[in-house]
Write a protein that holds these residues in place. Structure first.
Motif, short mmCIF file in Angstrom:
data_model
loop_
_atom_site.label_atom_id
_atom_site.label_comp_id
_atom_site.label_asym_id
_atom_site.label_seq_id
_atom_site.Cartn_x
_atom_site.Cartn_y
_atom_site.Cartn_z
N GLU A 116 0.95 -1.09 -0.26
CA GLU A 116 0.09 0.12 -0.18
C GLU A 116 1.00 1.26 0.04
OE1 GLU A 116 -3.11 0.40 -0.47
OE2 GLU A 116 -3.49 -1.89 -0.57
N THR A 117 2.16 1.00 0.61
CA THR A 117 3.04 2.44 0.68
C THR A 117 3.28 2.70 -0.89
OG1 THR A 117 3.78 1.89 2.77
CG2 THR A 117 5.17 3.43 1.39
N VAL A 118 3.57 1.77 -1.74
CA VAL A 118 4.13 1.78 -3.10
C VAL A 118 2.68 2.53 -3.77
CG1 VAL A 118 4.58 0.75 -5.11
CG2 VAL A 118 5.66 0.24 -2.95
N ARG A 119 1.62 1.72 -3.55
CA ARG A 119 0.56 2.34 -4.29
C ARG A 119 0.02 3.90 -4.05
NH1 ARG A 119 -4.39 -1.81 -4.96
NH2 ARG A 119 -4.83 -0.10 -6.63
N SER A 120 0.35 4.25 -2.62
CA SER A 120 -0.02 5.49 -2.29
C SER A 120 0.90 6.50 -2.88
CB SER A 120 -0.04 5.64 -0.65
OG SER A 120 -0.22 6.94 -0.30
N GLY A 121 2.10 6.10 -2.91
CA GLY A 121 3.06 6.91 -3.51
C GLY A 121 2.73 7.22 -4.91
N LEU A 122 2.49 5.87 -5.64
CA LEU A 122 1.97 6.52 -7.18
C LEU A 122 0.94 7.47 -7.19
CD1 LEU A 122 2.31 2.92 -8.73
CD2 LEU A 122 3.55 4.79 -9.23
#
Length: 213
Positions: free
Chosen positions: A170-176
């Motif tokens: 989720e951190t990666v997706r939130s970053g995107l």
């Protein structure tokens, strides 16, 4: 285009949901051929393809399959869509290949338009209920597993959406979704686990513009 980029074999952390839990979304996504061409100009036609011509896909073929896959996996955020399309365009030589051929002789079983590793393709195939019976017969055979995925354009062009929504945290997706280029870099280096070089950045930037992300 003889690209040599590799998606690693390393298994990455799941977001907490099983790949099998992915189902149809209530939000329909539409990606147009014109948007695909803006990201991957060679996809306008296969006239210039000179090797492995049978693998070449045009924007007209890619757009409905990508749209259906994005809808299936609930990939409605434009920034996430741009990251996936940029990755796919890079990995597939602008949709001209769906099997790994380089460095020669290539890796048997590595492919789809996301050019996924053998291990990820096995995970991907295992998550799709519609091919469960066929997959059970070939699950330990990388080549036939890939061939099974390539039989359906939605599965072929859908691997990128599956990868982001099941293999990136989720951190990666939130970053995107929120952090622009820095978020994209974290996706490439932290989830795809490869270099965020200028070639990749170019495809991503084109996708951002094409989608208005």
């Amino acid at each position: 285009m003889k690209f040599t980029s590799l998606v690693p074999l390393t298994f990455l952390a799941l977001t907490g949901a099983s790949p099998c839990s992915q189902g149809p979304s209530d939000s329909t996504v539409t990606i147009t051929p014109e948007q695909i061409i803006a990201i991957a100009p060679k996809s306008e036609s296969c006239d210039g393809a000179v090797d492995f011509v049978s693998e070449c896909g045009t924007a007209e073929q890619a757009a409905p399959a990508v749209s259906e896959a994005f809808t299936k996996y609930g990939l409605t955020n434009k920034a996430e869509q741009a990251a996936v399309l940029g990755l796919m365009a890079m990995e597939s030589g602008e949709f001209r290949y769906n099997k790994n051929h380089w460095p020669e002789p290539g890796t048997v079983g590595k492919g789809t338009r996301n050019m996924q590793s053998v291990d990820f393709n096995k995970l991907y195939a295992a998550s799709i209920l519609e091919i469960a019976d066929e997959f059970a017969k070939v699950q330990d055979q990388p080549g036939p597993v890939l061939d099974l995925l390539l039989q359906d354009p939605v599965l072929d062009y859908g691997s990128g959406a599956w990868f982001l929504t099941t293999q990136c945290n989720e951190t990666v997706r939130s970053g995107l979704q929120n952090n622009g280029e820095e978020g994209w870099k974290a996706f490439i280096t932290g989830c795809v686990v490869t270099e965020a070089d200028e070639a990749r950045r170019g495809y991503w930037s084109s996708a951002v513009t094409a989608l208005g992300a």
